[in-house]
Enzyme design. Sequence first.
Site: not given
Length: 469
Positions: A222, A256
């Site tokens: 991720e 993110c």
Amino acid sequence: MTDAEAPALPDASAPIDDLASELREAVTGGLTRPRAYREQQLDGLVRMLLQHTSLWEAALKADLGKSEIEAHLTEIGFVVSEARAAKRSLRRWMAPTLVPAPLALQPAVAKTIAEPLGVSLIIAPWNYPLHLALAPLVGAIAAGCAAVVKPSEVAPATSRLLAELAPAYLDPRSVRVVEGGVAETTALLAQRWDLVFYTGNATVARVVAAAAAKHLTPTVLELGGKSPVYVHRSADIPAAARRIAWGKWLNAGQTCVAPDHIRVDREVAGQLVDELRRATAEQLGDPRTSPDFARIVNARHLERLQGLLGSGTAVTGGDSDAAERYLAPTILVDVDDASPVMQQEIFGPILPVLPVDGVDGFIAAMHGREKPLALYVFARDRDAVRRVERDTSSGSMGVNVAVAQVGAASLPFGGVGESGSGAYHGKHSFDAFSHRKPVLSKPTGVDTLRVIYPPFSDWRGRLAKRILG
Ligand code: NAD
């Protein structure tokens, strides 16, 4: 289980040399398999969060200056709702799925069953230090895996609290928290895991993937990237500005999927910048004194961000205070695509706004760039939205919305290419930690397979070709 029945618990602070083998026993021996055990562990996780909310809030405040509400919205509450949803859905997720068996194999039953991958290593980053350590753990527990969670040393207060509380709420025979930095993570990565679930930057992801490859261990990666926003001339500009400002200033831009930069149709660029300034003032007032605006995680990151300010002209913000790890929400204009701020993921409260000529200009600007974790388009013109949907690639996409796609647990969350591989959230987390095992079973009474056994006489050969071909 009563106390009298409970076996002696392992020492949760024991050395980490052979942790993977030690915990594998919990899966191979069947401890983690029963649904009731998984449910108990999910309950334990929820209790660990809800019985100590003030400690978690204090840790997140110390690490990142997060406000109480933000801590609930994006960390504590997020994990609690993932764990509760997993518990509610577990029976359904664990049930075998019947699939059609082909005529040539009849009579037969074909199904897939979800089995736990085994022992997983979860490596988390600092920016949502609780959420990104525990949301994957929900998937691991739900799938019946054992797990070692390695929180980020860059968010030390949250890491410490997790290591302290976990042994009291989660069975140490199947879940451990190991604190540490590069040395400890390297020692963990040398071991044989059945899944490595890493969240963080793409440089370290390569180290993780190389270590995992030695054991042919699958990975979920991720990662991040420069998530762009495109604002089309047809957009509702004030609404776009409010939503972009919220998504960008959340956690001081250290998200993110935060909008990294904006490309806006030239004819509405001035209006958008004005509205962004207005939305920022409305949402944060004086950001330096606002309890709702977070701090930069450490001095090194603050210095990195200060170095990016010279890439354009600040129309708002630009000021900072090292003693407080404060960097003002900063909107930059006059930014060149070749400037430093456009070469790396910003990961802080700096928002470059670059003019572009229509949807073609935006799509052209995306070509040759790495695939980002998220991409946002603000437009009322459906053709413009469809063009962006069709002609760009990103981990996820938001239309007239920023960041909020993460909150839809029905949607898989993950990257593509340089922004990662694999996905999780909701049922996707269960799937990420499971092997979907196909099972075909046939009764033995009538041996219809006989036709494909040699020796092949003329008629049997012809029949076999007909049935199978
Ligand atoms: P970080 O510095 O906390 O590192 C992440 C983890 O990797 C930590 O646990 C750390 O101990 C470990 N690590 C660091 N160096 C290592 C090495 N050499 N060998 C082994 N392990 C090592 O966090 P970060 O990487 O700065 O996190 C920020 C990045 O993560 C950004 O790129 C951001 O976009 C991305 N991110 C992605 C997601 C997502 O869900 N896709 C979420 C948050 C952050």
